[in-house]
Design an enzyme around this catalytic site. Sequence first.
Site, PDB file in Angstrom:
ATOM      1  N   THR A  46       0.824  -1.215   0.000  1.00  9.05           N
ATOM      2  CA  THR A  46       0.000   0.000   0.000  1.00  9.05           C
ATOM      3  C   THR A  46       0.857   1.265   0.000  1.00  9.05           C
ATOM      4  OG1 THR A  46      -0.219  -0.286   2.402  1.00  9.05           O
ATOM      5  CG2 THR A  46      -2.046  -1.028   1.039  1.00  9.05           C
ATOM      6  N   TYR A 109     -13.185  -2.434   1.712  1.00  9.32           N
ATOM      7  CA  TYR A 109     -14.467  -1.867   1.283  1.00  9.32           C
ATOM      8  C   TYR A 109     -15.629  -2.851   1.443  1.00  9.32           C
ATOM      9  CZ  TYR A 109     -17.991   0.779  -1.267  1.00  9.32           C
ATOM     10  OH  TYR A 109     -19.122   1.454  -1.605  1.00  9.32           O
ATOM     11  N   TYR A 135      -2.074  -9.971   5.171  1.00  5.08           N
ATOM     12  CA  TYR A 135      -1.851  -8.576   5.559  1.00  5.08           C
ATOM     13  C   TYR A 135      -3.121  -8.055   6.210  1.00  5.08           C
ATOM     14  CZ  TYR A 135      -0.591  -3.585   4.957  1.00  5.08           C
ATOM     15  OH  TYR A 135      -0.322  -2.255   5.159  1.00  5.08           O
ATOM     16  N   ARG A 140      -7.076   0.619   6.941  1.00  4.56           N
ATOM     17  CA  ARG A 140      -7.236   0.774   5.494  1.00  4.56           C
ATOM     18  C   ARG A 140      -8.395  -0.052   4.935  1.00  4.56           C
ATOM     19  NH1 ARG A 140      -3.317   3.336   2.411  1.00  4.56           N
ATOM     20  NH2 ARG A 140      -1.323   3.782   3.426  1.00  4.56           N
ATOM     21  N   LYS A 164       1.412 -10.101   8.214  1.00  6.94           N
ATOM     22  CA  LYS A 164       1.836  -8.735   8.497  1.00  6.94           C
ATOM     23  C   LYS A 164       0.714  -8.112   9.309  1.00  6.94           C
ATOM     24  CE  LYS A 164       2.912  -4.234   6.440  1.00  6.94           C
ATOM     25  NZ  LYS A 164       2.972  -3.423   5.202  1.00  6.94           N
ATOM     26  N   ILE A 206       7.640  -5.424   8.387  1.00  4.28           N
ATOM     27  CA  ILE A 206       7.617  -4.849   7.039  1.00  4.28           C
ATOM     28  C   ILE A 206       7.378  -3.371   7.252  1.00  4.28           C
ATOM     29  CG2 ILE A 206       6.434  -4.754   4.825  1.00  4.28           C
ATOM     30  CD1 ILE A 206       5.874  -7.744   5.104  1.00  4.28           C
TER      31      ILE A 206
END
Length: 295
Positions: A46, A109, A135, A140, A164, A206
């Site tokens: 991202t 979303y 992830y 987000r 992650k 990360i």
Amino acid sequence: MQSLIGTGVALATPFKNDLSIDTEALINIVNYSINGGVEYLVILGTTAENATLTKDEKEHVIKTIVEANKGRLPMVLGVGGNNTSEVVEELKTRDLSQFVAILSISPYYNKPSQEGIYQHFKAISEASPIPVILYNVPSRTGSNVLPSTVIRLANDFENIVAVKEAAGDMIQALQLLKDKPKDFLVLSGDDMIALPMVLAGGSGVISVIAQGFPKEFSEMIRLGLNRKVDDAFKLQYLFSDCIDMIFEQGNPVGIKQVFQSLGLSENKVRLPLVHSNESLAKRIDLFVEKINKSI
């Protein structure tokens, strides 16, 4: 998956003043990160602003980083989305032979249930020819992948090798670390709590900030992995203020200001992001100047 232990960098995509990709700057950032001692590179996460990159631009970013790396470090490729069938199709058609794993974000979303998240990653696991890093970044995606779902996936699919974890919740991280299978890796996706997660049993990070300060941040993680706690926390406290700053006005706005301060690239982002305001830019510039004088 020893290659995923330590510090990976979620590489940003530098832009020129006209907002086209700055290929030369991208090569410089790759070399700067590698020479600084990070353990692996993460492409099209991202932080790369891939939501605003065209298909051709994404291919250009991949090609540029692969060629700049020249086989020096392991590479992870971001392959994810909120359309499961589209992600599966990419995994079946893309050449992934140069990568040690994919990093796949939880669907955004759509806000699926935990069972929907499980089925999404089940499909990805079955389609992927290489290991998968889950992830989880609720800020987000709008939904949290609960530890129970991560552990279920880790137990059910051999090629799901790591997560992650970027919920920013140390209690959730501890739950993961307590219940995970022995060889499953928990990687911090939050720079601020990367060291505490490592000390609690995590395998690394990360990171965003590590591409701006690769030598110091990757050394902090190595000190943590080696249980040299006091030395590790000296570096943690040195960078705490800057970690807050680089995320203050959105990612990768802050790290691009670090790049500009270091002379690596311009602080240019694509809408709907906007570059850092004058106050933040000055504070980051002062921090970079201070670090360069003290280290």
